[in-house]
Design a protein around this motif. Structure first.
Motif, PDB file in Angstrom:
ATOM      1  N   TYR A   1       0.829  -1.201   0.000  1.00  0.00           N
ATOM      2  CA  TYR A   1       0.000   0.000   0.000  1.00  0.00           C
ATOM      3  C   TYR A   1       0.862   1.248   0.000  1.00  0.00           C
ATOM      4  CZ  TYR A   1      -3.589  -3.228   1.782  1.00  0.00           C
ATOM      5  OH  TYR A   1      -4.464  -4.275   1.957  1.00  0.00           O
ATOM      6  N   CYS A   2       0.421   2.260  -0.722  1.00  0.00           N
ATOM      7  CA  CYS A   2       1.028   3.565  -0.533  1.00  0.00           C
ATOM      8  C   CYS A   2       0.062   4.425   0.278  1.00  0.00           C
ATOM      9  CB  CYS A   2       1.402   4.238  -1.843  1.00  0.00           C
ATOM     10  SG  CYS A   2       0.037   4.711  -2.909  1.00  0.00           S
ATOM     11  N   ALA A   3       0.623   5.355   1.012  1.00  0.00           N
ATOM     12  CA  ALA A   3      -0.158   6.205   1.893  1.00  0.00           C
ATOM     13  C   ALA A   3       0.421   7.613   1.866  1.00  0.00           C
ATOM     14  CB  ALA A   3      -0.136   5.656   3.312  1.00  0.00           C
ATOM     15  N   ALA A   4      -0.412   8.603   2.113  1.00  0.00           N
ATOM     16  CA  ALA A   4       0.043   9.988   2.055  1.00  0.00           C
ATOM     17  C   ALA A   4      -0.449  10.776   3.261  1.00  0.00           C
ATOM     18  CB  ALA A   4      -0.448  10.652   0.764  1.00  0.00           C
ATOM     19  N   ARG A   5       0.359  11.750   3.650  1.00  0.00           N
ATOM     20  CA  ARG A   5      -0.048  12.647   4.722  1.00  0.00           C
ATOM     21  C   ARG A   5       0.356  14.064   4.336  1.00  0.00           C
ATOM     22  NH1 ARG A   5       4.257  12.939   9.207  1.00  0.00           N
ATOM     23  NH2 ARG A   5       2.490  13.303  10.578  1.00  0.00           N
ATOM     24  N   ASN A   6      -0.518  15.026   4.692  1.00  0.00           N
ATOM     25  CA  ASN A   6      -0.299  16.420   4.321  1.00  0.00           C
ATOM     26  C   ASN A   6       0.623  17.064   5.352  1.00  0.00           C
ATOM     27  OD1 ASN A   6      -0.400  18.928   3.229  1.00  0.00           O
ATOM     28  ND2 ASN A   6      -2.601  19.222   3.508  1.00  0.00           N
ATOM     29  N   SER A   7       1.880  16.642   5.281  1.00  0.00           N
ATOM     30  CA  SER A   7       2.858  17.117   6.249  1.00  0.00           C
ATOM     31  C   SER A   7       4.246  16.963   5.662  1.00  0.00           C
ATOM     32  CB  SER A   7       2.748  16.316   7.541  1.00  0.00           C
ATOM     33  OG  SER A   7       3.813  16.626   8.420  1.00  0.00           O
ATOM     34  N   ALA A   8       5.155  17.832   6.092  1.00  0.00           N
ATOM     35  CA  ALA A   8       6.532  17.741   5.624  1.00  0.00           C
ATOM     36  C   ALA A   8       7.317  16.671   6.379  1.00  0.00           C
ATOM     37  CB  ALA A   8       7.230  19.087   5.776  1.00  0.00           C
ATOM     38  N   SER A   9       6.839  16.279   7.540  1.00  0.00           N
ATOM     39  CA  SER A   9       7.596  15.335   8.351  1.00  0.00           C
ATOM     40  C   SER A   9       7.277  13.904   7.947  1.00  0.00           C
ATOM     41  CB  SER A   9       7.280  15.534   9.837  1.00  0.00           C
ATOM     42  OG  SER A   9       5.921  15.273  10.094  1.00  0.00           O
TER      43      SER A   9
ATOM     44  N   ASP B   1       4.531   5.411  11.301  1.00  0.00           N
ATOM     45  CA  ASP B   1       3.300   4.982  11.951  1.00  0.00           C
ATOM     46  C   ASP B   1       2.138   5.109  10.977  1.00  0.00           C
ATOM     47  OD1 ASP B   1       1.942   5.602  15.283  1.00  0.00           O
ATOM     48  OD2 ASP B   1       1.070   4.590  13.549  1.00  0.00           O
ATOM     49  N   ALA B   2       1.478   4.003  10.686  1.00  0.00           N
ATOM     50  CA  ALA B   2       0.375   4.006   9.733  1.00  0.00           C
ATOM     51  C   ALA B   2      -0.756   4.941  10.170  1.00  0.00           C
ATOM     52  CB  ALA B   2      -0.153   2.593   9.545  1.00  0.00           C
ATOM     53  N   ARG B   3      -0.878   5.157  11.473  1.00  0.00           N
ATOM     54  CA  ARG B   3      -1.967   6.013  11.967  1.00  0.00           C
ATOM     55  C   ARG B   3      -1.770   7.478  11.602  1.00  0.00           C
ATOM     56  NH1 ARG B   3      -1.420   4.124  18.080  1.00  0.00           N
ATOM     57  NH2 ARG B   3       0.741   4.464  17.427  1.00  0.00           N
TER      58      ARG B   3
END
Length: 124
Positions: free
Chosen positions: A95-103, A107-109
């Motif tokens: 799976y690929c996952a994305a978060r709106n953050s530079a860091s 942690d999948a959460r």
């Protein structure tokens, strides 16, 4: 918001290589940090690698360090995972996952956006 679609999974022999691709929709995809995870049958989801906004800030899980390489092409809104020296223990849904953050995070959460996954099977 961003939508993610993984491609590139399949069947590969032990010792072989495979490259997965994660395509992101949305004009702001370049502002999302992206990670790859995998989940084998009966096991917990495992962090593999993460990459920052402009390709900097790489972070790898211990089980794939030296074998897998993450990279991104913001012009094409894609993030790739090059996988080498594959073995049976690499068989899983990726799976690929994305978060709106530079860091970066392992942690999948911390990731709010996920693709549907692509199956990788390594045969002996």
């Amino acid at each position: 918001q961003v939508r993610l679609v993984e491609t590139g999974g399949g069947l590969v022999q032990t010792g072989g290589s495979l490259t997965l691709s994660c395509a992101g929709s949305g004009r702001t995809f370049s502002r999302y940090s992206v990670a790859w995870f995998r989940q084998a049958l009966g096991k917990e989801r495992e962090f593999l690698a993460a990459i920052g906004w402009i390709g900097g800030g790489l972070y790898y899980g211990d089980s794939v360090k030296g074998r897998f390489t993450i990279s991104r092409d913001n012009a094409k809104s894609t993030v790739a995972l090059q996988m080498n020296s594959l073995n049976a223990e690499d068989t899983a849904t990726y799976y690929c996952a994305a978060r709106n953050s530079a860091s970066l995070s392992k942690d999948a959460r911390d990731y709010g956006y996920w693709g549907q996954g692509t199956q990788v099977t390594v045969s002996s």
